[in-house]
Design a protein around this motif. Structure first.
Motif, PDB file in Angstrom:
ATOM      1  N   ASN A 125      43.710  35.181  47.624  1.00 61.23           N
ATOM      2  CA  ASN A 125      44.115  36.588  47.694  1.00 61.23           C
ATOM      3  C   ASN A 125      45.628  36.738  47.806  1.00 61.23           C
ATOM      4  O   ASN A 125      46.209  37.651  47.214  1.00 61.23           O
ATOM      5  N   VAL A 126      46.284  35.834  48.546  1.00 55.49           N
ATOM      6  CA  VAL A 126      47.746  35.874  48.657  1.00 55.49           C
ATOM      7  C   VAL A 126      48.372  35.574  47.294  1.00 55.49           C
ATOM      8  O   VAL A 126      49.286  36.271  46.851  1.00 55.49           O
ATOM      9  N   LEU A 127      47.874  34.523  46.630  1.00 54.64           N
ATOM     10  CA  LEU A 127      48.394  34.184  45.300  1.00 54.64           C
ATOM     11  C   LEU A 127      48.165  35.321  44.305  1.00 54.64           C
ATOM     12  O   LEU A 127      49.043  35.633  43.488  1.00 54.64           O
ATOM     13  N   LEU A 128      47.006  35.940  44.369  1.00 48.30           N
ATOM     14  CA  LEU A 128      46.692  37.058  43.481  1.00 48.30           C
ATOM     15  C   LEU A 128      47.636  38.236  43.734  1.00 48.30           C
ATOM     16  O   LEU A 128      48.163  38.835  42.800  1.00 48.30           O
ATOM     17  N   MET A 129      47.877  38.537  45.016  1.00 51.50           N
ATOM     18  CA  MET A 129      48.792  39.630  45.360  1.00 51.50           C
ATOM     19  C   MET A 129      50.197  39.340  44.837  1.00 51.50           C
ATOM     20  O   MET A 129      50.826  40.194  44.201  1.00 51.50           O
ATOM     21  N   LEU A 130      50.701  38.111  45.081  1.00 47.59           N
ATOM     22  CA  LEU A 130      52.052  37.768  44.635  1.00 47.59           C
ATOM     23  C   LEU A 130      52.148  37.754  43.111  1.00 47.59           C
ATOM     24  O   LEU A 130      53.143  38.213  42.544  1.00 47.59           O
TER      25      LEU A 130
END
Length: 108
Positions: A20-25
């Motif tokens: 989710n962090v990678l997707l957000m970034l």
């Protein structure tokens, strides 16, 4: 580049958080690279060293060896993410991963 999956597919919660962090970034960068750069700069102390957007310059002195007509620079950087939801017992893993940095990269 590998595609990030926007749907839940991991059994471990740490992997879900990381995805989710990678997707957000990734989405932030896709919307506007400057938004991504400013977000990352907000996480680090010495934010002047981190750049995503290329710097375009003309007529740059080359340490006494003449003048470069055109110059485009993107500073190398690498961000390593290790998600641990409980404690810092895996700090040695982060130290081990930090060895993957190139000496000329900005390390985060």
């Amino acid at each position: 580049m590998a595609t990030l999956n926007p749907f839940q597919q991991y059994s471990q919660s740490e992997n879900t958080v990381t995805n989710n962090v990678l997707l957000m970034l990734s989405n932030l960068y896709e919307i506007n690279p400057k938004y991504y750069e400013e977000y990352i700069k907000g996480l680090i102390e010495d934010s002047e060293l981190y750049e995503v957007i290329p710097a375009f310059k003309q007529q740059i002195g080359n340490r006494g060896d003449g003048i470069i007509d055109g110059h485009i620079q993107i500073k190398a950087s690498k961000i390593i993410i290790e998600t641990k939801l409980k404690g810092l017992e895996w700090i040695t893993k982060l130290i081990k991963y930090s060895k993957s940095f190139d000496p000329n990269e900005y390390k985060l």
